[in-house]
Write an enzyme that holds these catalytic residues in place. Structure first.
Site, PDB file in Angstrom:
ATOM      1  N   LYS A 175       0.476  25.025 -11.703  1.00 52.16           N
ATOM      2  CA  LYS A 175       1.033  26.048 -11.348  1.00 52.16           C
ATOM      3  C   LYS A 175      -0.267  27.160 -11.469  1.00 52.16           C
ATOM      4  CE  LYS A 175       2.720  29.779 -12.538  1.00 52.16           C
ATOM      5  NZ  LYS A 175       2.132  31.278 -11.923  1.00 52.16           N
ATOM      6  N   GLY A 228      -3.926  31.445 -21.093  1.00 46.95           N
ATOM      7  CA  GLY A 228      -3.489  33.069 -20.738  1.00 46.95           C
ATOM      8  C   GLY A 228      -3.211  33.959 -21.660  1.00 46.95           C
ATOM      9  N   SER A 229      -2.302  35.039 -21.611  1.00 43.28           N
ATOM     10  CA  SER A 229      -2.075  36.047 -22.709  1.00 43.28           C
ATOM     11  C   SER A 229      -1.592  35.456 -24.054  1.00 43.28           C
ATOM     12  CB  SER A 229      -1.189  37.153 -22.305  1.00 43.28           C
ATOM     13  OG  SER A 229       0.040  36.760 -21.958  1.00 43.28           O
ATOM     14  N   GLY A 233       1.924  33.078 -24.332  1.00 41.85           N
ATOM     15  CA  GLY A 233       1.734  31.808 -25.245  1.00 41.85           C
ATOM     16  C   GLY A 233       2.712  31.624 -26.331  1.00 41.85           C
ATOM     17  N   GLU A 250      -4.640  28.330 -24.799  1.00 41.77           N
ATOM     18  CA  GLU A 250      -5.921  29.043 -25.041  1.00 41.77           C
ATOM     19  C   GLU A 250      -5.561  30.506 -24.530  1.00 41.77           C
ATOM     20  OE1 GLU A 250      -8.897  28.526 -25.951  1.00 41.77           O
ATOM     21  OE2 GLU A 250      -8.607  26.504 -26.420  1.00 41.77           O
ATOM     22  N   CYS A 284     -11.926  35.384 -21.281  1.00 37.06           N
ATOM     23  CA  CYS A 284     -11.371  35.641 -22.538  1.00 37.06           C
ATOM     24  C   CYS A 284     -12.404  35.719 -23.608  1.00 37.06           C
ATOM     25  CB  CYS A 284     -10.746  34.253 -22.865  1.00 37.06           C
ATOM     26  SG  CYS A 284     -10.099  33.236 -21.524  1.00 37.06           S
ATOM     27  N   GLU A 385      -6.930  43.136 -26.942  1.00 40.09           N
ATOM     28  CA  GLU A 385      -7.684  42.644 -25.903  1.00 40.09           C
ATOM     29  C   GLU A 385      -7.309  43.548 -24.752  1.00 40.09           C
ATOM     30  OE1 GLU A 385      -6.461  38.841 -24.238  1.00 40.09           O
ATOM     31  OE2 GLU A 385      -9.003  38.393 -24.280  1.00 40.09           O
TER      32      GLU A 385
HETATM   33  C1  UN1 Z   1     -13.118  32.437 -20.226  1.00 36.72           C
HETATM   34  O1  UN1 Z   1     -13.690  33.223 -21.152  1.00 36.72           O
HETATM   35  O2  UN1 Z   1     -12.182  32.863 -19.613  1.00 36.72           O
HETATM   36  O3  UN1 Z   1     -17.707  30.340 -21.591  1.00 36.72           O
HETATM   37  C2  UN1 Z   1     -13.627  31.045 -19.739  1.00 36.72           C
HETATM   38  C3  UN1 Z   1     -17.769  31.062 -20.350  1.00 36.72           C
HETATM   39  C4  UN1 Z   1     -17.214  30.175 -18.980  1.00 36.72           C
HETATM   40  C5  UN1 Z   1     -15.701  29.919 -19.203  1.00 36.72           C
HETATM   41  C6  UN1 Z   1     -15.011  31.171 -19.623  1.00 36.72           C
HETATM   42  N1  UN1 Z   1     -17.664  28.789 -19.105  1.00 36.72           N
HETATM   43  O4  UN1 Z   1     -17.943  31.990 -20.169  1.00 36.72           O
END
Ligand code: UN1
Length: 496
Positions: A175, A228-229, A233, A250, A284, A385
Site C-alpha cells: 500500500k 510514516g508519522s 504509528g 519507522e 526522517c 518534527e
Molecule cells: C529517510 O530518512 O526517510 O539514510 C530514509 C538516508 C537514505 C534513506 C532515508 N538512505 O538518508
C-alpha cells in the site's frame, strides 16, 4: 484526460471495485496531472489478501535460493530502468534527479543484497546437552506481509520492506503513499516481469485510513511494516497489539548535527546544507537541529545562512535545481505554521521563512530554505518534527551540553558530530541516544546493507536494512532430533 492506473490483485491489473480514482499531481507544477489511481476499498483489500494467501502457499515452499534468483532479476531490471524510474519519481515526488537516481540505486542495492541472502538465511545448529541428539534453529516464512510506505523514498523504502519479506518466503501486499503511486506501479511491473509468481505480490492503492486500516485490521495479515508519522504509528501499534501481530514501525526524527569548535568548518557547512535541505528536508533522517559550540556559533551561522540563501529552488527535473518543492499544500502549510510557532516562542528567522515569491514557481509547493536562530531547548521547533526545509540552530558551551540537548527529545533516529578530536567523537558515539550516529558526515546517507532505525518514539525496536531485517520477516523454528533410541529427559538425564 490522464490515464487510469490499476491495482495488481490476484495476478491481474484490475480496476478498484468502487470505480473511484484519485489524481496524482506534480508537486512542482500542480497543473500537471500524472494519472488517476484507484481509490480502493475493503473489498479490494479482501481480494488481495485471499490471493496473497494462495501466493504464500506456493512461494513459501519455493527454495530460498530460487526466490533469490527472482530478486536478482528484479535488481537487473531496476538497473535497466533506473533513469526512467528516476524521471517518473521526480515528477510525482519533487526531489531532484540526482536524489531520485539515488533512491532507485538504493532499491537496486537492496535487491542484490536480498538475492544473495537467498543463499544464506542462516539458522543455527548448537550442541545438545544430551548425547545422540541434535538441536537446531532455522527460519520459516510467516505469511502475508502488509507494507505501508511513505512518499519521501518512493522506491527505497518499499524495497527495504518488500525484498527481504520476499526473500524470506512471505507474500506481500503493498500500500504505497497516495502521493507516489506511479513509482509503486513501475516497481510492481518489474516484479511481475522478473518472474515473481503473480499472487505473491499485490498492489492496492488508496488511502491509509481505508486500505492501510483494512490491512492492519485483517486477521490474515500477520505482519505489518509501516514507515510514516509517529501519530499514525501509534494507531497501527494499538491495533497490532490487540491482534498480536508482528509490527515494524519507522517513524519521526528530530535529528541534530553537533559542530564542535575544533571541526573542519567547511566540511561541516557542506554537511549541514545537504542534511537539512536535501530532499527539501523531507527525510526522517533530515538534519533539523544544528547544535553549535559557542566559539564558532556566530561565524558558522552566518555561513549557513549565506549558503542556504543561494540554494536554487525549482522543479527537480531541471538540472540546475538544488531544492525541489514540498510534497503538497498541507506540507507547506505545516512548514509555515512551524515557522510562525518558532517566531512566537522567541526564535528569529535568519534566512528564508517564506515562499519564494517567484512567478515561475507559483504552481508548485515551494518554500525557501529556512534557518531559525536563537532556538532554545524545549521550544516546539526544537522538539517536533516539521518535515520540511527548516533548520533550528542552538548554541551550547561544551560537548556534554550538546549531547544533553541532542538527547532531550522524544525521537532518536539519527545524529551527527563534526570534530577533529577522537575523544569527542567516541564520547558522542557512545552517548548520543539515536539508532544511527555519523562522525564528520550529516545525519542522512544510510547504506542499504546496514540496519536502519531509531530508538525512543522513532520506532518499536526493529530495524530495516542489512541483516537485521531478515529476522523481522522470518519465524524461528527449533527442531530437536533425538537418535539415541531411548527416552532422554532434558535437564534430568544429563550426567557426563
Ligand atoms: C529517510 O530518512 O526517510 O539514510 C530514509 C538516508 C537514505 C534513506 C532515508 N538512505 O538518508
Amino acid at each position: 484526460m490522464a490515464d487510469n492506473f490499476k491495482n495488481f490483485i490476484a495476478g491481474e491489473w484490475v480496476a478498484p471495485a468502487s470505480g473511484a480514482y484519485f489524481e496524482n499531481r506534480n508537486p512542482a507544477d500542480w497543473n500537471d496531472v500524472i494519472g488517476c489511481f484507484p481509490r480502493s476499498g475493503p473489498d479490494d483489500v479482501a481480494r488481495a489478501i485471499a490471493s496473497a494467501k494462495r501466493g504464500f502457499a506456493a512461494w513459501s515452499r519455493t527454495p530460498a535460493p530460487i526466490r533469490g534468483q527472482v530478486l536478482q532479476r528484479v535488481g537487473e531490471l531496476l538497473v535497466l530502468r533506473k533513469e526512467a524510474i528516476a524521471q517518473a519519481m521526480t515528477r510525482e515526488m519533487g526531489k531532484v534527479l540526482a536524489e531520485t537516481r539515488g533512491d532507485v540505486q538504493e532499491g537496486i542495492d537492496t535487491a542484490f543484497y536480498a538475492a544473495s541472502e537467498g543463499r544464506r538465511l542462516f539458522g543455527r545448529v548448537v550442541p545438545s546437552e544430551l548425547r545422540n541428539k541434535w538441536a537446531m534453529a532455522y527460519r520459516r516464512p510467516i505469511g502475508v506481509a502488509g507494507l505501508i510506505t511513505p512518499f519521501n523514498f518512493p522506491m527505497a523504502i518499499p524495497t527495504w520492506k518488500m525484498f527481504p519479506a520476499l526473500a524470506c518466503g512471505n507474500a506481500v501486499i503493498f500500500k504505497p503513499a497516495e502521493d507516489v503511486p506511479h513509482t509503486a506501479h513501475l516497481l510492481v511491473e518489474i516484479l511481475v516481469e522478473a518472474g515473481l509468481p503473480p499472487e505473491v505480490i499485490q498492489l492496492v492503492h488508496g488511502q491509509g485510513s481505508v486500505v492501510g486500516r483494512a490491512l492492519v485490521e485483517h486477521p490474515d495479515v500477520p505482519v505489518i511494516s509501516f514507515t510514516g508519522s509517529t501519530e499514525t504509528g501509534a494507531v497501527i501499534g494499538a491495533a497490532c497489539g490487540r491482534l498480536h501481530k508482528r509490527l515494524s514501525l519507522e517513524m519521526g526524527g528530530k535529528n541534530a548535527m553537533i559542530v564542535m569548535e575544533d571541526a573542519d568548518l567547511d566540511l561541516a557547512l557542506d554537511g549541514v546544507l545537504w542534511g537539512a535541505f536535501g530532499t527539501t528536508g523531507q527525510r526522517c533522517t533530515a538534519t533539523s537541529r544544528l547544535i553549535l559550540h559557542e566559539k564558532i556559533h556566530d561565524t558558522f551561522l552566518r555561513s549557513v545562512c549565506d549558503r542556504a540563501g543561494q540554494l536554487r529552488l525549482g522543479p527537480g527535473l531541471d538540472p540546475k535545481t538544488e531544492v525541489g518543492p514540498l510534497i503538497h499544500e498541507e506540507a507547506r502549510k505545516k512548514v509555515e505554521y512551524y515557522v510562525g510557532v518558532g517566531k512566537e516562542q522567541g526564535a528569529s528567522v535568519a534566512i528564508g521563512g517564506a515562499e519564494p515569491g517567484d512567478k515561475a514557481l507559483a504552481a508548485g509547493w515551494f518554500y525557501r530554505p529556512t534557518v531559525l536562530a536563537g532556538v532554545q531547548p524545549g521550544m516546539r521547533v526544537e522538539q517536533e518534527e516539521i518535515f520540511g526545509p527548516v533548520l533550528s540552530v542552538l548554541k551550547v558551551s561544551d560537548l556534554a551540553e550538546a549531547i544533553r540537548v541532542n538527547n532531550d527529545v522524544h525521537y532518536g533516529l539519527s545524529s551527527s558530530i563534526y570534530t577533529r578530536n577522537v575523544n569527542s567523537a567516541f564520547r558522542a558515539m557512545e552517548d548520543l541516544d539515536t539508532g544511527i550516529t555519523y562522525v564528520n558526515a550529516p545525519t542522512i546517507g544510510a547504506e542499504a546493507h546496514l540496519p536502519f532505525g531509531g530508538v525512543k518514539q522513532t520506532g518499536n525496536g526493529h530495524r530495516e536494512g542489512g541483516w537485521a531485517v531478515y529476522d523481522f520477516y522470518s519465524e524461528i523454528k527449533v527442531v530437536y532430533v533425538d537418535y539415541s533410541g531411548k527416552l532422554q529427559r532434558a535437564q534430568i538425564d544429563t550426567e557426563a
